[in-house]
Design an enzyme around this catalytic site. Structure first.
Site, PDB file in Angstrom:
ATOM      1  N   ASN A 156     -21.921 -16.078 -45.950  1.00  0.00           N
ATOM      2  CA  ASN A 156     -22.047 -15.641 -47.350  1.00  0.00           C
ATOM      3  C   ASN A 156     -22.185 -14.127 -47.553  1.00  0.00           C
ATOM      4  O   ASN A 156     -21.858 -13.628 -48.621  1.00  0.00           O
ATOM      5  CB  ASN A 156     -23.168 -16.417 -48.055  1.00  0.00           C
ATOM      6  CG  ASN A 156     -24.523 -16.166 -47.451  1.00  0.00           C
ATOM      7  OD1 ASN A 156     -24.631 -15.854 -46.268  1.00  0.00           O
ATOM      8  ND2 ASN A 156     -25.554 -16.295 -48.241  1.00  0.00           N
ATOM      9  N   GLY A 232     -28.744 -18.617 -41.280  1.00  0.00           N
ATOM     10  CA  GLY A 232     -27.905 -19.751 -41.633  1.00  0.00           C
ATOM     11  C   GLY A 232     -28.731 -20.863 -42.235  1.00  0.00           C
ATOM     12  O   GLY A 232     -29.827 -20.627 -42.765  1.00  0.00           O
ATOM     13  N   GLU A 252     -33.570 -16.810 -40.232  1.00  0.00           N
ATOM     14  CA  GLU A 252     -33.492 -16.477 -41.666  1.00  0.00           C
ATOM     15  C   GLU A 252     -32.724 -17.616 -42.308  1.00  0.00           C
ATOM     16  O   GLU A 252     -31.501 -17.693 -42.182  1.00  0.00           O
ATOM     17  CB  GLU A 252     -32.751 -15.144 -41.863  1.00  0.00           C
ATOM     18  CG  GLU A 252     -33.413 -13.948 -41.192  1.00  0.00           C
ATOM     19  CD  GLU A 252     -34.678 -13.506 -41.905  1.00  0.00           C
ATOM     20  OE1 GLU A 252     -34.862 -13.837 -43.089  1.00  0.00           O
ATOM     21  OE2 GLU A 252     -35.505 -12.839 -41.249  1.00  0.00           O
ATOM     22  N   LEU A 253     -33.427 -18.507 -42.994  1.00  0.00           N
ATOM     23  CA  LEU A 253     -32.798 -19.749 -43.444  1.00  0.00           C
ATOM     24  C   LEU A 253     -32.700 -19.814 -44.975  1.00  0.00           C
ATOM     25  O   LEU A 253     -32.858 -18.807 -45.647  1.00  0.00           O
ATOM     26  CB  LEU A 253     -33.572 -20.945 -42.865  1.00  0.00           C
ATOM     27  CG  LEU A 253     -33.835 -20.860 -41.345  1.00  0.00           C
ATOM     28  CD1 LEU A 253     -34.658 -22.037 -40.870  1.00  0.00           C
ATOM     29  CD2 LEU A 253     -32.525 -20.773 -40.563  1.00  0.00           C
ATOM     30  N   CYS A 286     -28.877 -16.864 -50.239  1.00  0.00           N
ATOM     31  CA  CYS A 286     -30.058 -17.626 -49.800  1.00  0.00           C
ATOM     32  C   CYS A 286     -31.204 -17.538 -50.806  1.00  0.00           C
ATOM     33  O   CYS A 286     -32.070 -18.411 -50.833  1.00  0.00           O
ATOM     34  CB  CYS A 286     -30.504 -17.127 -48.433  1.00  0.00           C
ATOM     35  SG  CYS A 286     -30.503 -15.352 -48.323  1.00  0.00           S
TER      36      CYS A 286
HETATM   37  P1  NAP Z   1     -24.610 -22.592 -41.098  1.00  0.00           P
HETATM   38  O1  NAP Z   1     -23.648 -23.682 -41.317  1.00  0.00           O
HETATM   39  O2  NAP Z   1     -25.984 -22.917 -40.648  1.00  0.00           O
HETATM   40  O3  NAP Z   1     -23.915 -21.578 -40.068  1.00  0.00           O
HETATM   41  C1  NAP Z   1     -24.525 -20.374 -39.687  1.00  0.00           C
HETATM   42  C2  NAP Z   1     -24.016 -19.975 -38.321  1.00  0.00           C
HETATM   43  O4  NAP Z   1     -24.492 -20.914 -37.359  1.00  0.00           O
HETATM   44  C3  NAP Z   1     -22.497 -19.983 -38.215  1.00  0.00           C
HETATM   45  O5  NAP Z   1     -22.074 -18.927 -37.414  1.00  0.00           O
HETATM   46  C4  NAP Z   1     -22.250 -21.322 -37.542  1.00  0.00           C
HETATM   47  O6  NAP Z   1     -21.020 -21.404 -36.879  1.00  0.00           O
HETATM   48  C5  NAP Z   1     -23.396 -21.357 -36.574  1.00  0.00           C
HETATM   49  N1  NAP Z   1     -23.682 -22.693 -36.021  1.00  0.00           N
HETATM   50  C6  NAP Z   1     -23.308 -23.900 -36.494  1.00  0.00           C
HETATM   51  N2  NAP Z   1     -23.766 -24.870 -35.668  1.00  0.00           N
HETATM   52  C7  NAP Z   1     -24.435 -24.271 -34.660  1.00  0.00           C
HETATM   53  C8  NAP Z   1     -25.141 -24.720 -33.515  1.00  0.00           C
HETATM   54  N3  NAP Z   1     -25.256 -26.011 -33.241  1.00  0.00           N
HETATM   55  N4  NAP Z   1     -25.714 -23.808 -32.701  1.00  0.00           N
HETATM   56  C9  NAP Z   1     -25.633 -22.493 -32.972  1.00  0.00           C
HETATM   57  N5  NAP Z   1     -24.962 -22.000 -34.043  1.00  0.00           N
HETATM   58  C10 NAP Z   1     -24.385 -22.864 -34.880  1.00  0.00           C
HETATM   59  O7  NAP Z   1     -24.789 -21.701 -42.427  1.00  0.00           O
HETATM   60  P2  NAP Z   1     -23.670 -21.139 -43.408  1.00  0.00           P
HETATM   61  O8  NAP Z   1     -23.130 -22.293 -44.190  1.00  0.00           O
HETATM   62  O9  NAP Z   1     -22.742 -20.235 -42.704  1.00  0.00           O
HETATM   63  O10 NAP Z   1     -24.582 -20.209 -44.351  1.00  0.00           O
HETATM   64  C11 NAP Z   1     -25.311 -20.712 -45.398  1.00  0.00           C
HETATM   65  C12 NAP Z   1     -26.771 -20.875 -45.057  1.00  0.00           C
HETATM   66  O11 NAP Z   1     -27.308 -19.641 -44.601  1.00  0.00           O
HETATM   67  C13 NAP Z   1     -27.601 -21.230 -46.278  1.00  0.00           C
HETATM   68  O12 NAP Z   1     -28.546 -22.198 -45.934  1.00  0.00           O
HETATM   69  C14 NAP Z   1     -28.259 -19.924 -46.643  1.00  0.00           C
HETATM   70  O13 NAP Z   1     -29.439 -20.045 -47.397  1.00  0.00           O
HETATM   71  C15 NAP Z   1     -28.514 -19.346 -45.306  1.00  0.00           C
HETATM   72  N6  NAP Z   1     -28.719 -17.900 -45.410  1.00  0.00           N
HETATM   73  C16 NAP Z   1     -29.984 -17.387 -45.211  1.00  0.00           C
HETATM   74  C17 NAP Z   1     -30.205 -16.012 -45.364  1.00  0.00           C
HETATM   75  C18 NAP Z   1     -31.537 -15.402 -45.119  1.00  0.00           C
HETATM   76  O14 NAP Z   1     -31.587 -14.192 -44.878  1.00  0.00           O
HETATM   77  N7  NAP Z   1     -32.625 -16.150 -45.177  1.00  0.00           N
HETATM   78  C19 NAP Z   1     -29.137 -15.195 -45.705  1.00  0.00           C
HETATM   79  C20 NAP Z   1     -27.879 -15.760 -45.911  1.00  0.00           C
HETATM   80  C21 NAP Z   1     -27.680 -17.113 -45.745  1.00  0.00           C
HETATM   81  P3  NAP Z   1     -19.746 -22.093 -37.573  1.00  0.00           P
HETATM   82  O15 NAP Z   1     -19.442 -21.287 -38.782  1.00  0.00           O
HETATM   83  O16 NAP Z   1     -18.729 -22.002 -36.513  1.00  0.00           O
HETATM   84  O17 NAP Z   1     -20.152 -23.501 -37.911  1.00  0.00           O
END
Ligand code: NAP
Length: 478
Positions: A156, A232, A252-253, A286
């Site tokens: 994002n 993520g 950071e979730l 997020c």
């Molecule tokens: P995501 O699906 O959790 O993916 C995040 C990263 O993790 C991607 O690079 C993903 O790779 C990787 N990943 C997936 N499965 C994994 C595994 N089993 N082991 C290690 N890495 C793995 O999140 P997203 O959809 O990209 O982002 C949205 C989420 O991020 C939301 O929940 C949002 O709130 C959160 N977020 C939090 C913050 C903060 O600072 N707190 C900031 C921004 C976003 P792939 O893409 O290849 O699946």
């Protein structure tokens, strides 16, 4: 502009190399193929970790002024290529171009902050004689680089959230293996090119694109990786934490961030800010504003004006500078959110505006009277959906905000200083914004959550603390 359907490469040990496997990257808005992306295997990830481990000695010895210089140069190079960088973000993530330019500007600032932090990493001297038996000892701490950092990033904010990992890691003298989100690898590859041009030693940054399960798992479980910094979803974050053992992990979730609007607040002053907080980047933030608790005295006026302003938002092509809201990151997410809206409807909530799709675009949606057990309330929607509920007291609203498995940031608008102080004390979140939406963030502030919103803090100074190891040195003068 992106070179259309270019075959991209992995960056390992300072060299761009072809991968064994590739996958097409498609635009979330048009569906067109933008590039062929390497899907790194476990073996290729292993090579990247090996390169990072070898470069760790070089980076640990690099003087602070040189590390700062690399980061300053990167910021300058990015400034020169701002338009191109924004196009890349917009095309791969469907972020409206105006918002994408804002992200590039923030990224530049993040790297500048990182350059500054590189110059002020220090320990402290200790008064050992405060303890019996500590007399005649001179003691101080130093902060050493932690070594190899595995950085896993979401889609994002594909440039600035990478900067929040790469920037402090370099500032602290570490090396990195970066795994960007599969939907947004181009921003990371672009930054990697600039960092090479800025003079970063080979192996200090390795970019390994590919699936979370293959590349991510390898990074999390390999003993040569000293730390995982992950941004993520909570589900993936919790899985990482379970597998990481004693490795340092920062997470950071997500969240279902809320704002409270007290009686007496000047509604006209805050409407546009609340609308922006709810719908910016299609709500895929997020700290996107998902829940609004408005005092009964101002509720009707607030709802009316909020809906009026929402209806003015322009939906469409992310590359059109007029667009406010564009496509969600995937068709699955559109379908998921439509199901959640339907569940709310069935439960008696009112869909005041929106709730319809156009391709992968979900129109900005306002839901009234949604019960807290509904998915649109208690889960992270990560879409342009906001709930507005009526409250009788701020205390009731604080309880509703806290009735969540998440706790990233919360906001309260109030003219009453005592109410503001109570909220600051009682809201269970990582950051409380008084007279602002929870979506407020600048890049040097400590940023992170409690509960399922994660652990650890970003914001350069705080990330540098997490990315260094404290060492104690004690001199015996007896
Ligand atoms: P995501 O699906 O959790 O993916 C995040 C990263 O993790 C991607 O690079 C993903 O790779 C990787 N990943 C997936 N499965 C994994 C595994 N089993 N082991 C290690 N890495 C793995 O999140 P997203 O959809 O990209 O982002 C949205 C989420 O991020 C939301 O929940 C949002 O709130 C959160 N977020 C939090 C913050 C903060 O600072 N707190 C900031 C921004 C976003 P792939 O893409 O290849 O699946």
């Amino acid at each position: 502009m992106i070179d259309k359907v270019t075959k991209k490469q992995l960056l390992i040990n300072g060299a761009w190399i072809d991968a064994k496997e590739y996958s097409p990257l498609c635009s979330p808005y048009t569906g067109e193929v933008l590039a062929e992306i390497p899907m790194a295997t476990e073996e290729e990830t292993d090579q990247a970790i090996d390169a990072a481990q070898k470069a760790a000695k070089v980076m640990a010895k690099m003087p602070a002024h040189q590390r700062a210089k690399v980061l300053e140069t990167l910021a300058q190079l990015l400034e020169k290529r701002r338009e191109e960088a924004a196009q890349i973000i917009s095309m791969e993530s469907a972020k409206p171009i105006t918002t994408a330019k804002g992200e590039v500007d923030r990224t530049i600032e993040t790297y500048k902050f990182a350059a500054e932090e590189a110059k002020r990493i220090h320990g402290e001297t200790l008064s050992m004689d405060a303890a019996r038996g500590g007399e005649n000892r001179l003691a101080y701490t130093v902060r050493e680089p932690i070594g190899v950092i595995g950085a896993i990033t979401p889609f994002n904010f594909p440039m600035n959230l990478v900067a929040h990992k790469v920037g402090p890691a370099i500032a602290a003298g570490n090396t990195i293996v970066l795994k960007p989100a599969s939907q947004t690898p181009l921003s990371s590859l672009f930054i990697a090119e600039l960092l090479q041009e800025a003079g970063l030693p080979k192996g200090a940054l390795n970019v390994v694109t590919g699936g979370g399960r293959v590349v991510g798992d390898k990074l999390v479980t390999d003993s040569r990786v000293n730390m995982i910094t992950f941004t993520g979803s909570p589900a993936v974050g919790i899985g990482i934490s379970n597998k990481a053992g004693l490795k340092r992990v920062t997470l950071e979730l997500g969240s279902n961030a809320a704002v409270i609007i007290d009686k007496g607040v000047d509604i006209d002053k805050i409407i546009s800010r609340c609308v922006m907080g709810a719908f910016s980047n299609q709500g895929q933030v997020c700290i996107s504003l998902q829940r609004i608790y408005a005092h009964e005295e101002i509720y009707d006026r607030f709802v009316e004006k909020f809906i009026e302003a929402t209806k003015l938002l322009k939906v469409g092509d992310p590359l059109n500078p007029e667009t406010d809201v564009s496509a969600l990151i995937s068709q699955n997410d559109v379908e998921r959110t439509l199901n959640w809206i339907e569940e709310a409807k069935q439960d008696g909530a009112a869909i005041a505006t929106g709730g319809i799709r156009e391709g992968n675009i979900l129109h900005p949606t306002v839901i009234l009277d949604a019960d807290s057990h509904l998915k649109v309330s208690c889960q992270e929607v990560f879409a342009p959906i906001v709930l507005i509920n009526k409250i009788q007291t701020v205390e009731e609203a604080i309880n509703l905000v806290n009735d969540s498995k998440y706790g990233l940031q919360a906001g309260i608008y109030t003219d009453n200083v005592h109410t503001a102080l109570d909220a600051a004390e009682n809201l269970q979140v990582g950051g409380v914004m008084i007279n602002d939406i929870p979506t407020f963030r600048v890049d040097n502030m400590p940023y992170g959550g409690v509960k399922e919103s994660g652990t650890g803090r970003e914001g350069l100074k705080y990330a540098v603390e997490d990315m260094t190891e404290m060492k104690l040195i004690v001199w015996n003068r007896n």
